[in-house]
Write a protein that holds these residues in place. Structure first.
Motif, PDB file in Angstrom:
ATOM      1  N   LYS A  68      44.420  48.432  52.423  1.00 32.69           N
ATOM      2  CA  LYS A  68      45.077  47.243  53.662  1.00 32.69           C
ATOM      3  C   LYS A  68      45.415  47.855  54.798  1.00 32.69           C
ATOM      4  N   ALA A  69      45.664  49.412  54.631  1.00 34.61           N
ATOM      5  CA  ALA A  69      46.411  49.670  56.327  1.00 34.61           C
ATOM      6  C   ALA A  69      44.935  50.801  56.988  1.00 34.61           C
ATOM      7  N   PHE A  70      43.627  51.411  56.553  1.00 34.74           N
ATOM      8  CA  PHE A  70      42.414  51.583  56.892  1.00 34.74           C
ATOM      9  C   PHE A  70      41.283  50.334  56.898  1.00 34.74           C
ATOM     10  N   LEU A  71      41.512  49.469  55.848  1.00 35.17           N
ATOM     11  CA  LEU A  71      39.913  48.758  56.471  1.00 35.17           C
ATOM     12  C   LEU A  71      40.511  47.208  55.610  1.00 35.17           C
ATOM     13  N   GLU A  72      41.725  46.996  55.856  1.00 37.88           N
ATOM     14  CA  GLU A  72      42.614  45.629  56.495  1.00 37.88           C
ATOM     15  C   GLU A  72      42.452  44.951  55.008  1.00 37.88           C
ATOM     16  N   ILE A  73      42.037  45.337  53.744  1.00 41.01           N
ATOM     17  CA  ILE A  73      41.536  44.267  52.886  1.00 41.01           C
ATOM     18  C   ILE A  73      43.117  44.057  52.407  1.00 41.01           C
ATOM     19  N   ASP A  74      43.081  42.258  52.038  1.00 40.20           N
ATOM     20  CA  ASP A  74      44.225  41.669  51.428  1.00 40.20           C
ATOM     21  C   ASP A  74      45.250  42.779  50.812  1.00 40.20           C
ATOM     22  N   GLU A  75      45.918  42.982  51.028  1.00 43.92           N
ATOM     23  CA  GLU A  75      46.754  43.573  49.590  1.00 43.92           C
ATOM     24  C   GLU A  75      47.210  42.392  48.656  1.00 43.92           C
ATOM     25  N   VAL A  76      47.346  41.297  49.024  1.00 42.37           N
ATOM     26  CA  VAL A  76      47.483  40.343  47.701  1.00 42.37           C
ATOM     27  C   VAL A  76      46.424  40.326  46.734  1.00 42.37           C
ATOM     28  N   ALA A  77      45.504  39.974  47.416  1.00 39.46           N
ATOM     29  CA  ALA A  77      43.808  40.224  46.481  1.00 39.46           C
ATOM     30  C   ALA A  77      44.240  41.475  45.842  1.00 39.46           C
ATOM     31  N   SER A  78      43.670  42.741  47.021  1.00 39.60           N
ATOM     32  CA  SER A  78      43.368  44.337  46.181  1.00 39.60           C
ATOM     33  C   SER A  78      44.554  44.633  44.943  1.00 39.60           C
ATOM     34  N   THR A  79      46.240  43.897  45.545  1.00 36.22           N
ATOM     35  CA  THR A  79      46.957  44.625  44.166  1.00 36.22           C
ATOM     36  C   THR A  79      46.704  43.562  43.214  1.00 36.22           C
ATOM     37  N   LEU A  80      46.488  42.414  43.113  1.00 41.20           N
ATOM     38  CA  LEU A  80      46.447  41.467  41.882  1.00 41.20           C
ATOM     39  C   LEU A  80      45.263  42.284  41.057  1.00 41.20           C
ATOM     40  N   ILE A  81      44.098  42.074  41.610  1.00 42.01           N
ATOM     41  CA  ILE A  81      42.598  42.937  40.984  1.00 42.01           C
ATOM     42  C   ILE A  81      43.231  44.097  40.575  1.00 42.01           C
ATOM     43  N   LEU A  82      43.483  45.022  41.459  1.00 45.80           N
ATOM     44  CA  LEU A  82      44.276  46.655  41.125  1.00 45.80           C
ATOM     45  C   LEU A  82      45.073  46.172  38.628  1.00 45.80           C
ATOM     46  N   ASN A  83      45.374  45.313  39.411  1.00 53.26           N
ATOM     47  CA  ASN A  83      46.779  44.855  38.099  1.00 53.26           C
ATOM     48  C   ASN A  83      45.639  44.857  36.712  1.00 53.26           C
ATOM     49  N   TYR A  84      44.874  44.146  36.874  1.00 49.37           N
ATOM     50  CA  TYR A  84      43.514  43.328  35.461  1.00 49.37           C
ATOM     51  C   TYR A  84      42.941  44.952  35.363  1.00 49.37           C
ATOM     52  N   ILE A  85      42.312  46.231  36.915  1.00 53.59           N
ATOM     53  CA  ILE A  85      42.024  47.149  36.271  1.00 53.59           C
ATOM     54  C   ILE A  85      43.073  47.966  36.014  1.00 53.59           C
ATOM     55  N   ALA A  86      44.273  48.077  36.227  1.00 57.80           N
ATOM     56  CA  ALA A  86      45.562  48.642  35.612  1.00 57.80           C
ATOM     57  C   ALA A  86      45.457  48.219  33.575  1.00 57.80           C
ATOM     58  N   TYR A  87      46.152  47.241  33.451  1.00 56.42           N
ATOM     59  CA  TYR A  87      45.431  46.416  32.054  1.00 56.42           C
ATOM     60  C   TYR A  87      44.532  47.604  31.562  1.00 56.42           C
ATOM     61  N   PHE A  88      43.160  46.947  31.800  1.00 51.95           N
ATOM     62  CA  PHE A  88      41.841  47.761  31.287  1.00 51.95           C
ATOM     63  C   PHE A  88      41.359  48.547  31.073  1.00 51.95           C
ATOM     64  N   SER A  89      42.962  49.294  32.437  1.00 50.45           N
ATOM     65  CA  SER A  89      42.880  51.396  31.839  1.00 50.45           C
ATOM     66  C   SER A  89      44.034  51.286  30.566  1.00 50.45           C
ATOM     67  N   PHE A  90      44.622  50.858  30.711  1.00 52.56           N
ATOM     68  CA  PHE A  90      45.843  50.817  29.329  1.00 52.56           C
ATOM     69  C   PHE A  90      45.240  51.017  27.755  1.00 52.56           C
ATOM     70  N   ASN A  91      44.740  49.927  28.105  1.00 52.11           N
ATOM     71  CA  ASN A  91      44.152  49.695  26.999  1.00 52.11           C
ATOM     72  C   ASN A  91      42.832  50.654  26.310  1.00 52.11           C
ATOM     73  N   TYR A  92      42.031  51.050  27.715  1.00 51.05           N
ATOM     74  CA  TYR A  92      40.678  52.178  27.413  1.00 51.05           C
ATOM     75  C   TYR A  92      41.817  53.679  27.211  1.00 51.05           C
ATOM     76  N   LEU A  93      43.087  53.673  27.775  1.00 49.43           N
ATOM     77  CA  LEU A  93      43.508  55.341  27.492  1.00 49.43           C
ATOM     78  C   LEU A  93      43.954  54.861  25.721  1.00 49.43           C
ATOM     79  N   VAL A  94      44.951  54.141  25.668  1.00 44.99           N
ATOM     80  CA  VAL A  94      45.338  54.305  24.028  1.00 44.99           C
ATOM     81  C   VAL A  94      45.039  53.898  23.041  1.00 44.99           C
ATOM     82  N   SER A  95      43.064  53.517  23.647  1.00 46.60           N
ATOM     83  CA  SER A  95      42.082  53.011  22.703  1.00 46.60           C
ATOM     84  C   SER A  95      41.826  54.211  21.966  1.00 46.60           C
ATOM     85  N   GLU A  96      41.304  55.078  22.984  1.00 47.65           N
ATOM     86  CA  GLU A  96      41.219  56.139  22.842  1.00 47.65           C
ATOM     87  C   GLU A  96      41.804  57.712  23.407  1.00 47.65           C
TER      88      GLU A  96
END
Lengths: 406, 300
Positions: A169-197
């Motif tokens: 948001k600060a350096f590239l002016e990417i809307d934080e609503v979209a980026s934080t929400l997309i990061l939520n999904y990435i977090a869920y999937f990272s979590f799944n990967y980490l606990v599975s392996e």
């Protein structure tokens, strides 16, 4: 005769109390109507909501929502919309889980014949007493130190996760609503990967289901002995601490003032020579730090292990990262009102899961899920609130005459 | 040689449901945002469109009815958002997020009871002819929209409204009308994309199907500067990533548990690429995107 919206001379008296209250009532009524449409009897719905306000079970979500609501107020005050508390909590869970299961204690295979020896040994917990491949968990440090480390790492990871969206948001002016929400999904999937392996446990259950080993007893947060509730001392301490810190930050520090100016008039901040980028990053990171600590609570006070999320509709965070948005909006971004709105929202959340359980016995099971009720309720209260909030500053007037264009 | 070409054609055709989903949804999102309304409701309405398309198809047995129902309900939301943001001085972001949550909730309420009775539905056929018509159809719609936005009076009015609604209004453009039109049209396309996601791509529904893919469409549109033609290229990339994520995972020898993450990481990466390259200056967002358009007094 026509109806016009005009700005009030003075803000609506007690608007900060009346508007949220009316929104909650209308939101409940609207969601009751929709739920009635799919076969949920309104009388059961209303009585469930009414009883959940007095249920001791809401204590835990009340405490966690107070911390999360305060976290979001920090970022929302700066008009930085952190919708990513979900992902930040998930990383908090991962951090606390890693420290709790691999650093402060860790699991080992032992030979079945050694089992009785370990059973008698202090500081050793039998994770899996299987006759072929027993697994034990051995404590490596003093429990208070281990718990402190769990929370610390959780805070760090939550903050770092929010820092990504903050920098975007600060350096590239990417809307934080979209980026934080997309990061939520990435977090869920990272979590799944980490606990599975990498973090997958040794015990039979962990081999069967994709999950880590359980947290050592000594590292689990201690519950407050109140019947009917599962809240721990640690969670209460966290909520009180976060509340005081955020309140102090916003009321007495330059940081808080600048965050509020960032929200109301960023150009004034720029004109004063203050970097808005810096404060965007601070706003997101601070709220991420707090969300991370809540993640540690979810792990150390309730689940005691990390397990693969089967459906993203029902993450272990119970969508509290989203419900907390409701908490901070209903408090009109006033930190003093956060506990009140956290209490109301906690009761509504409880009503959602309670209703699901009640309907299960009433014959319409499977028609509604707890998350469907929660989302519908949050959504309708938020829509009503978003619309009604206008009337703290504007009013409707009936005037005579023809329509004068737009 | 001929068989190799056949393989390539098959690969392209099989990705067409994913392409049509992302392209139509991103296209619709782009039209709505071109008119100056910040559209944060996309993921909720997308998820709801998926559920409605599934439920109507499962009950009626006709996927076309599912598609129409998704388009109709999504455009109703487009009209609602446009109406509310024009008539009242409310934040585009706040109303968008609120509608997102309503969409998630309604999606479960609509889909779960139907799924209990009819776990499956009459999906669209998985044959070359249907897939080809999806590609041709969505590209044709894209070109039409491109023509409409760049060559027609309506398109000029939409762009003017997004850049400066006050100036547009003083030139005799009804901002209300233009935003209602772009909201309805934009969300009709988002609804169509969501319906194709379930009826042609996943061909199964459980609670939560579609969640997050609205945000990918959002990222596709943003990283393509909301331009219909560039969006086509971006959608191709994301369709390939979605359809062939398991092949990519196998080729790169990464964990299967990471596979689902690929489109989301790519969405973030695409937005970053768009912003760090000169693309974001050439295809700049509308100047009044997300700004309240309110003239102190308004007839409701």
């Amino acid at each position: 005769m026509r109806v016009v919206v005009i700005r009030r001379v003075k803000p609506l008296p007690f608007g900060g109390i009346i508007i949220p209250l009316i929104s909650i009532i209308i939101g409940i009524l609207l969601s009751a109507l929709v739920l009635y449409g799919v076969g949920v009897p309104p009388d059961i719905y209303f009585s469930t909501i009414a009883t959940s306000f007095l249920s001791p079970q809401i204590l835990r979500s009340f405490v966690l929502l107070t911390a999360l609501g305060a976290a979001l107020i920090l970022s929302f005050s700066g008009a930085v919309w952190n919708i990513g508390a979900e992902g930040q909590m998930i990383w908090g869970m991962i951090g606390a889980g890693y420290i709790g299961v691999f650093v402060a204690a860790s699991s080992y295979y032992i030979s079945p014949s050694e089992l009785p020896i370990y059973q008698a040994m202090p500081g050793v917990m039998i994770l899996d007493a299987s006759p072929t491949k027993p697994v034990i968990s051995v404590l490596h440090m003093a429990p208070p130190l281990g718990q402190a480390l769990m929370i610390l790492v959780a805070i760090l990871l939550g903050g770092l996760w929010a820092l990504i969206a903050g920098s975007l948001k600060a350096f590239l002016e990417i809307d934080e609503v979209a980026s934080t929400l997309i990061l939520n999904y990435i977090a869920y999937f990272s979590f799944n990967y980490l606990v599975s392996e990498p973090l997958r446990g040794l015990s039979v259950q962990a081999k069967q289901f994709l999950r880590t080993d359980a947290l050592h007893y000594a590292l689990r947060f201690v519950r407050i002995p109140v019947p009917g509730t599962t809240v721990t001392y640690m969670e209460v301490a966290l909520a009180v601490g976060v509340f005081i810190i955020v309140w102090f930050l916003l009321k007495y520090t330059t940081l808080g003032l600048r965050l509020k100016i960032l929200g109301s008039n960023p150009n004034a901040l720029k004109a004063a020579g203050v970097s808005t980028r810096k404060y965007i990053i601070i706003a997101l990171t601070l709220s991420g730090l707090i969300a991370g600590s809540v993640g540690a609570m979810i792990f150390g006070a309730n689940f005691y292990r990390l397990e693969k999320i089967d459906n993203i509709v029902t993450p272990p965070t119970q969508n509290m990262g989203y419900t907390a948005i409701l908490v901070s909006w209903l408090s009109m971004l006033d930190i003093r009102a956060v506990p009140v709105s956290a209490y109301i929202v906690a009761a509504l959340m409880q009503a959602g899961s309670e209703l699901q359980a009640r309907l299960g016995t009433g014959g319409v099971s499977g028609i509604v899920s707890g998350s469907a009720i929660t989302y519908t309720l949050i959504g309708f209260v938020l829509i009503t609130f978003t619309i009604l909030r206008v009337f703290t500053e504007y009013e409707l007037k009936f005037v005579r005459g023809e329509k004068s264009g737009e | 040689m001929a068989s190799e070409i056949q393989v390539i054609i098959d690969i392209i055709l099989a990705a067409s449901p994913a392409f049509a989903t992302y392209y139509l949804a991103a296209l619709g999102h782009g039209i709505f945002e071109k008119s100056g309304v910040l559209n944060l409701a996309i993921d909720g309405v997308f998820t709801l469109g998926v559920a409605i398309a599934f439920a109507v198809t499962a009950v009626s047995g006709n996927p076309n009815l599912g598609l129409i129902a998704a388009i109709a309900s999504a455009s109703a939301f487009g009209l609602l958002i446009a109406y509310l943001t024009i008539k009242l001085p409310i934040s585009h972001g706040a109303i968008g997020l609120s509608i997102m949550f309503v969409g998630y909730g309604l999606a479960s309420l609509v889909g779960v009871p139907v799924r209990r009775v009819n776990p499956s539905a009459n999906w669209y056929p998985m044959d070359d002819l249907f897939w080809l018509s999806l590609i041709v159809g969505s590209i044709a719609i894209g070109i039409l929209i491109h023509y409409m936005l760049s060559r027609t009076k309506l398109g000029a009015a939409i762009r003017a409204t997004g850049e400066n609604p006050h100036a547009a209004s003083s030139l005799g453009i009804s901002v209300m009308k233009i935003r209602l039109i772009s909201g309805m049209l934009g969300y009709a396309l988002i609804g169509a994309g969501s319906a194709l996601f379930v009826l042609a791509y996943t061909q199964s529904w459980t609670e939560g199907t579609g969640m997050g893919h609205g945000w990918i469409a959002f990222a596709v549109s943003l990283s393509a500067g909301r331009d219909p033609i560039v969006t086509m290229l971006a959608s191709t990339v994301f369709a390939a990533l979605l359809k062939y994520q398991y092949n990519i995972q196998a080729a790169l020898k990464i964990s299967p548990h990471i596979t689902n993450m690929i489109p989301f990481v790519a969405a973030l990466a695409a937005m970053v690429i768009f912003m760090v390259t000169p693309l974001h200056r050439k295809l700049a967002p509308p100047k009044s995107l997300g700004k309240r358009y309110f003239k102190e007094e308004r007839t409701v």
